[in-house]
Each structure stands twice: as structure tokens, then as C-alpha cells.
Design a protein around this motif. Structure first.
Motif, PDB file in Angstrom:
ATOM      1  N   SER A  36      37.828  51.347  83.112  1.00  0.00           N
ATOM      2  CA  SER A  36      36.512  51.231  83.744  1.00  0.00           C
ATOM      3  C   SER A  36      35.812  52.575  83.906  1.00  0.00           C
ATOM      4  O   SER A  36      34.669  52.623  84.337  1.00  0.00           O
ATOM      5  CB  SER A  36      36.625  50.554  85.109  1.00  0.00           C
ATOM      6  N   TYR A  71      30.881  60.017  94.502  1.00  0.00           N
ATOM      7  CA  TYR A  71      31.532  58.759  94.149  1.00  0.00           C
ATOM      8  C   TYR A  71      32.301  58.150  95.326  1.00  0.00           C
ATOM      9  O   TYR A  71      32.599  56.963  95.337  1.00  0.00           O
ATOM     10  CB  TYR A  71      32.510  58.965  92.989  1.00  0.00           C
ATOM     11  N   THR A  75      33.412  55.804 101.710  1.00  0.00           N
ATOM     12  CA  THR A  75      34.695  55.143 101.475  1.00  0.00           C
ATOM     13  C   THR A  75      35.556  55.144 102.736  1.00  0.00           C
ATOM     14  O   THR A  75      35.633  56.135 103.455  1.00  0.00           O
ATOM     15  CB  THR A  75      35.461  55.840 100.331  1.00  0.00           C
ATOM     16  N   ASN A  92      35.443  51.190  98.897  1.00  0.00           N
ATOM     17  CA  ASN A  92      34.405  52.099  98.434  1.00  0.00           C
ATOM     18  C   ASN A  92      33.122  51.316  98.151  1.00  0.00           C
ATOM     19  O   ASN A  92      33.070  50.530  97.213  1.00  0.00           O
ATOM     20  CB  ASN A  92      34.896  52.812  97.169  1.00  0.00           C
ATOM     21  N   VAL A  95      31.427  51.290  94.400  1.00  0.00           N
ATOM     22  CA  VAL A  95      32.024  50.659  93.218  1.00  0.00           C
ATOM     23  C   VAL A  95      31.177  49.461  92.784  1.00  0.00           C
ATOM     24  O   VAL A  95      30.905  48.562  93.567  1.00  0.00           O
ATOM     25  CB  VAL A  95      33.477  50.231  93.503  1.00  0.00           C
ATOM     26  N   ALA A  98      35.393  46.929  88.809  1.00  0.00           N
ATOM     27  CA  ALA A  98      36.746  47.480  88.710  1.00  0.00           C
ATOM     28  C   ALA A  98      37.476  46.757  87.599  1.00  0.00           C
ATOM     29  O   ALA A  98      37.173  45.625  87.259  1.00  0.00           O
ATOM     30  CB  ALA A  98      37.486  47.295  90.033  1.00  0.00           C
ATOM     31  N   PHE A 105      37.633  52.181  88.138  1.00  0.00           N
ATOM     32  CA  PHE A 105      36.406  51.567  88.629  1.00  0.00           C
ATOM     33  C   PHE A 105      35.194  52.220  87.986  1.00  0.00           C
ATOM     34  O   PHE A 105      35.290  53.277  87.367  1.00  0.00           O
ATOM     35  CB  PHE A 105      36.323  51.667  90.150  1.00  0.00           C
ATOM     36  N   THR A 106      34.043  51.583  88.173  1.00  0.00           N
ATOM     37  CA  THR A 106      32.757  52.086  87.699  1.00  0.00           C
ATOM     38  C   THR A 106      31.805  52.146  88.886  1.00  0.00           C
ATOM     39  O   THR A 106      31.831  51.269  89.737  1.00  0.00           O
ATOM     40  CB  THR A 106      32.164  51.117  86.652  1.00  0.00           C
ATOM     41  N   VAL A 107      30.983  53.203  88.917  1.00  0.00           N
ATOM     42  CA  VAL A 107      29.958  53.303  89.966  1.00  0.00           C
ATOM     43  C   VAL A 107      28.590  53.227  89.356  1.00  0.00           C
ATOM     44  O   VAL A 107      28.403  53.430  88.194  1.00  0.00           O
ATOM     45  CB  VAL A 107      30.100  54.595  90.812  1.00  0.00           C
TER      46      VAL A 107
END
Length: 107
Positions: A36, A71, A75, A92, A95, A98, A105-107
Motif C-alpha cells: 500500500s 503522516y 494518531t 491513524n 489512513v 490499508a 497503508f496509504t494516506v
């Protein structure tokens, strides 16, 4: 901007630092990896770096490098026990997605 710990996470980290006999807190960060795109880095910190940002919750210090903070902002780090498994859980709000294995994960 903030990183927080639940009481459970703070207790676990404090006990681990005490057993270890050294350390000023926990260092959190992110790295580019996984399916991810990003993954969490977590380790004990023996010293505070010049650029480290510091957050304290329940008497435990968390250190974050400035690049990772964008990022990780907001959290909450929790420590959970589920059956025979135990570990940290990142809550988080940044995110967006995921991977299925839960490692990246990806943001």
C-alpha cells in the motif's frame, strides 16, 4: 499536531523501557514499503535527536521525525491483547486505505 498513547500502550512501553534498563521513550516513524506504500516504524529511543518532535502521554515520551509527522498527526497508539496475540494498534485518522495483511497503508 499530536501523537497520543492509550493508557495500555503507555504502561506497556514504560514496562519495556524499565526492563530494558535504558531509553528516553518510543520513536515512531513511517517508511516507504509494502503493497500500500507506507509502513510504520517503531523502536525504543535512547536519545533525542536535534530535529525530533516530542509528545508525552501518560508519562511516556514519543519522538517523531518531522517528515513522518504529516503522516502520523492525530494518531493514537494502543496496545491490545486478543487471545494469544498482542501488539500495537495504530489508530491513524490519515489512513485512506490499508493492505489486507495490515502491514502497510496509504494516506
Amino acid at each position: 499536531m499530536a501523537i497520543t498513547l492509550t493508557e495500555s500502550a503507555a504502561r506497556h512501553i514504560a514496562r519495556s523501557l524499565e526492563k530494558r534498563g535504558a531509553g528516553v521513550g518510543l520513536r515512531l516513524g513511517v517508511k516507504t514499503t509494502g503493497c500500500s506504500g507506507m509502513a510504520y516504524k517503531i523502536e525504543f529511543a535512547d536519545s533525542v535527536g536535534d530535529t525530533d518532535l516530542q509528545f508525552e502521554t501518560n508519562g511516556v515520551r514519543v519522538l517523531v521525525d518531522p517528515e513522518s509527522l504529516s503522516y502520523l498527526d492525530g494518531t493514537e497508539l494502543d496496545f491490545v491483547r486478543e487471545g494469544l496475540n498482542e501488539g500495537f494498534r495504530f489508530n491513524n485518522p490519515n489512513v485512506k486505505a490499508a493492505c489486507g495483511c495490515g502491514e502497510s497503508f496509504t494516506v
